[in-house]
Each structure stands twice: as C-alpha cells, then as structure tokens.
Write an enzyme that holds these catalytic residues in place. Structure first.
Site, PDB file in Angstrom:
ATOM      1  N   HIS A 175       0.807  -1.222   0.000  1.00 16.81           N
ATOM      2  CA  HIS A 175       0.000   0.000   0.000  1.00 16.81           C
ATOM      3  C   HIS A 175       0.844   1.277   0.000  1.00 16.81           C
ATOM      4  O   HIS A 175       0.471   2.257  -0.672  1.00 16.81           O
ATOM      5  CB  HIS A 175      -0.960  -0.005   1.187  1.00 16.81           C
ATOM      6  CG  HIS A 175      -2.162   0.868   0.991  1.00 16.81           C
ATOM      7  ND1 HIS A 175      -2.128   2.074   0.310  1.00 16.81           N
ATOM      8  CD2 HIS A 175      -3.461   0.724   1.383  1.00 16.81           C
ATOM      9  CE1 HIS A 175      -3.319   2.626   0.296  1.00 16.81           C
ATOM     10  NE2 HIS A 175      -4.147   1.821   0.937  1.00 16.81           N
ATOM     11  N   ASP A 220      -7.397  -7.712 -19.104  1.00 21.83           N
ATOM     12  CA  ASP A 220      -7.474  -8.826 -20.054  1.00 21.83           C
ATOM     13  C   ASP A 220      -6.053  -9.281 -20.384  1.00 21.83           C
ATOM     14  O   ASP A 220      -5.305  -8.580 -21.060  1.00 21.83           O
ATOM     15  CB  ASP A 220      -8.209  -8.378 -21.316  1.00 21.83           C
ATOM     16  CG  ASP A 220      -8.294  -9.467 -22.371  1.00 21.83           C
ATOM     17  OD1 ASP A 220      -7.762 -10.576 -22.154  1.00 21.83           O
ATOM     18  OD2 ASP A 220      -8.889  -9.200 -23.435  1.00 21.83           O
TER      19      ASP A 220
END
Length: 470
Positions: free
Chosen positions: A158, A413
C-alpha cells in the site's frame, strides 16, 4: 487445496534507476502491508492460455522497466518513516493449481477460507527490507469443465500505490501480456513523488482536521479494544439499476420536500450514487448495531485528490494521492429516523472537504506535523494482530466506506478475456464497505456491487435492513 508449482523472481528487463527514493507524507499514512485482490477468469472458447505463465513473466519484466519502484524494497528510517530502496530485487510471480473446481469456490468471497489460498502469502515475520512489494499468483482450477479458467491473486504494498495506481499498473501489464501496445499517456506512470512535498517551513494548518482525530466511542466505553477483538465477516450485495434509482429518487425527493418546507433553495445538485448508497449503508449499519439513540457516529472515507489540487497532479501519478475525510458527528437516532436526504447530506459534507484545494493543502501541512510520530495517524497493519488504542480504528459505532466505481478493474485482459469477478482478497478487521460497479455481463449492466465487511454478530441484521429499506 492450492499447491504452489513454481515461483519466479521477476526483475526489470533493462537497467533501471537505483538508490533511495522519497516517499511522500501521503504514502506514510497507510498500512505498510499489502492490499490483496483477486481477478477470476472463466474458460472460453477463445481463451489464449498457451504458455500463460511465460507470457505473464516476460511482460511483467517489461512493464517493470516503467514501474521499477515495485521491484525495490521498503526500509524504515528514524521516526518510523518509510523510504523506498530501488534495488531491482524483483517481484514474485507464482504458478499454482487448485484441487477444487471453479464452482467449489462459490462467489469467491473472502470469508471463504479457500479464497485466501488464491492470494500470494506475505511473510510479515521477515524484516520489511526483505519483503517483495508486488506478488502475483496464477492458480488454475481442477476439472476438464474448467479448462482455461483461472484466477490471478495479487498483493501490492500500500505505501507504493493507492487503488488507482495499482489498477493502472495491472491493466498495463495485462495489455503487454495479450500483445497490445501501451499508450504512453495513460499506461505509463509519473513517478516523481516529491511533487507532494509540503512547503518548507511547514505552514500551520488553516482548518480543523477531525479526520485525524479520535472517532466516537461506544457510549460508556473509554477505548475501542473490545470492538477491535470482534470478528468480522463478509457479504456481497448486488444492487441492480432499479435499486440504485430507487435510492436516488428517495433521497432527492426528500431533499426537495425538505427545502420547500424550510423555505430553502434546496440541494445545489442531486445526490450522487455514491452519496445515497453510502447513506443507505450507514443507516443500515446503525439499525443493525442496535445502539443507543444518542450514540455519536461518523463515516470516514478517502477521496482521490489528483484532479483536486491546484495545480492538479498528473492523472497518471503513481503513488498514494488520497485524502481522508469524515462526516460531521451525528446521533444514531438522526441517521435511522430522518429522511435519507439528511444522511446523504452528511456524506456530501465530507466530500466537500477534499474537493477544496485549500483544505487538502492544510491537511498536508497537518500531516507533515506528525514527522517522527507516524504511528499516531497511520492506518494499522492488520497482519500483526495487535490491539492498540493509540492508532485509528474504524469499526463500531463508526464505519469506513470507499468507492471503486471509477476504477477500470474489468479491463485486466491477459489474453483470455476480461475477468468476470474482481474483489478484495481478504477480510478487513473493522467495519468497511466498498462500492463498485457490477461487471457489464448483460444481466446487471449499470448495477452496483457493495462489498461489505461487518461484525459477525451484526451482519445478519445489516443484510435484513439493507434490503428491507430498498
């Protein structure tokens, strides 16, 4: 059961800059652990899974040329500040297989213990300077009927990136894997974090900043330790477009009626999806907890400030560019009995804060004043299992909410089509809701998904009130 078949350490394909890199004060605010996410891909006739791991490894090595900070390691400096060492030690790509079929994972919800196995494990017992900043695990499912189906679990540090930066990186990596060409203007990162350095000397804050101050406690309590120890569970709540419109109509109808009754001009603009859904979640939570009517409660959330600063940050800024904000303190009776427009207005009041560039600058100066005392305002690292009263806790009687509605999570994708599911890969140790767009699968296009972590003892009632009020 998931078996790890192979582990690849991937470094940038070309030489990249080395040395210590400044992490902004904004990077210091967040937990220093990794954010877990999962992308699930159905088998399709057009799946291009031949040599998937090899293609992902090669493209990861290429994208790290541009996102080279992810191949480095974090260090602690004096005063518990984090810094980044760009040393090209690399990221991890794991190849795995599951003994279960895709169907056996149900909805891939993080309260299913099996789902945790789909996300790379980070060993936090090791020194921080030995921990990879990005890990990805590709797990193939059992069974011929699932041929081509797989899941990609990711864990990204993070302090290196907020959600916007992380998704931009994942989507760029996916583009390269499927053989597409990167768009330099949108796919490549702006890496200079010194752009967020505060003024020197630091200016005194011009506003009060309740977002960094202790949140309300349950009446009669002197700390939140008891609430910290309670277990949370997870639910996925799917709102179709009609549900969303009903909530918006209800909130905005009430706003107009109230403004007429009070001889006011009414709301400056209709309440947004985010505002009304947050209001609805807050109300459902207050009802489910069965707290006293005079119990104070707030909602906290974070907003992207890239376009809100003056001058604005580059849209492809890679790092943490989030501003925490909090609603005015309200009483449970107000949240549960007043019109939804009132609750939505409280959410809007919080949004207005980080929409004000001067407020955000003041906030940055306030944060800079915590140099050497970061633990007092940093989101806790949940993996350590510590219970402390001197760090933020966002659970009962309060709640933290967030929005993924602007994140293009379904664009990842890798050559086998877009994922049919994206979600958080772990349980949150406090009450937290995430609002995301539903995948446009033809059945629920335009809908919204609420991913909800909530105390186990109250979740059943939360779900009851959530749907009852719709």
């Amino acid at each position: 059961m998931v078996t790890i078949l192979d582990t690849h350490t991937v470094i940038p394909r070309e030489e990249t800059p080395k040395g210590l890199v400044h992490l902004s004060d904004n990077d210091q605010l967040w937990r220093w652990s990794h954010t877990p996410s999962i992308y699930v891909y159905k088998p399709t006739q057009n799946s291009n899974n031949n040599n998937l791991i090899e293609r992902m490894r090669d493209s990861l090595s290429e994208i790290l040329i541009h996102y080279y900070p992810l191949a480095g390691r974090l260090n602690w400096t004096k005063g518990s500040r984090l810094e980044l060492d760009c040393n090209s030690k690399g990221v991890l790509l794991l190849e795995a297989e599951s003994s279960k079929s895709m169907a056996e994972y149900g909805g891939f919800l993080p309260n299913n213990p099996s789902v945790k196995e789909l996300v790379p494990t980070v060993d936090y017992s090791r020194p921080i300077n030995e921990l990879p900043l990005f890990l990805a695990q590709v797990t193939k499912f059992k069974g011929s009927n699932d041929g081509g189906g797989f899941v990609i679990g990711t864990a990204l540090s993070h302090p290196l990136a907020d959600g916007i930066s992380a998704i931009r990186f994942i989507n760029a990596w996916a583009k390269l894997t499927r053989g597409a060409t990167l768009d330099p203007a949108n796919d490549l990162p702006f890496l200079d974090r010194t752009i967020l350095k505060p003024s020197h000397p630091v200016n005194p804050p011009r506003f009060d900043h309740p977002e960094f101050k202790p949140l309300p406690l349950i009446l009669g309590r002197t700390d939140n330790l008891e609430e910290q120890k309670k277990k949370t569970t997870f639910a996925r709540l799917d709102l179709n477009p009609e549900h969303v419109q009903k909530l918006k109509k209800n909130a905005n109808k009430n706003a107009i009626a109230n403004s007429v009754d009070d001889n006011q001009n009414g709301s400056e603009r209709p309440y947004s999806r985010f505002e009304v859904i947050c209001a609805h979640i807050w109300r459902s939570a207050c009802k489910a907890r069965k707290l006293q009517e005079n119990q104070p409660t707030v909602v906290k959330f974070n907003g992207d400030i890239r376009s809100r600063l003056q001058p604005p940050l580059p849209h492809n800024y890679f790092g943490n560019a989030l501003s925490p904000t909090v609603t005015p303190v309200c009483y449970v009776k107000e949240i549960t009995t007043r019109p939804l427009s009132f609750v939505a207005e409280m959410i809007r009041e919080a949004v207005k804060k980080f929409s004000n560039p001067e407020y955000v600058k003041s906030q940055m100066d306030y944060v800079a004043g915590f140099e050497g005392r970061w633990d007092l305002i940093r989101t806790p690292h949940s993996e350590k299992g510590e219970y402390r009263t001197d760090i933020p806790f966002f659970g009962n009687p309060n709640i933290i909410l967030g929005s993924w509605m602007s994140l293009p999570v379904y664009e990842a994708d890798f050559g086998s089509g877009k994922p049919f599911y994206f979600g958080h890969g772990g349980l949150c140790p406090y009450d937290r809701g995430i609002i995301a767009l539903a995948p446009d699968d033809g059945d629920n296009g335009g809908g919204v998904v609420v991913f909800m972590n909530f105390q186990e003892e109250h979740m059943k009632d939360f779900i009851k009130f959530f749907w009852e009020d719709i």
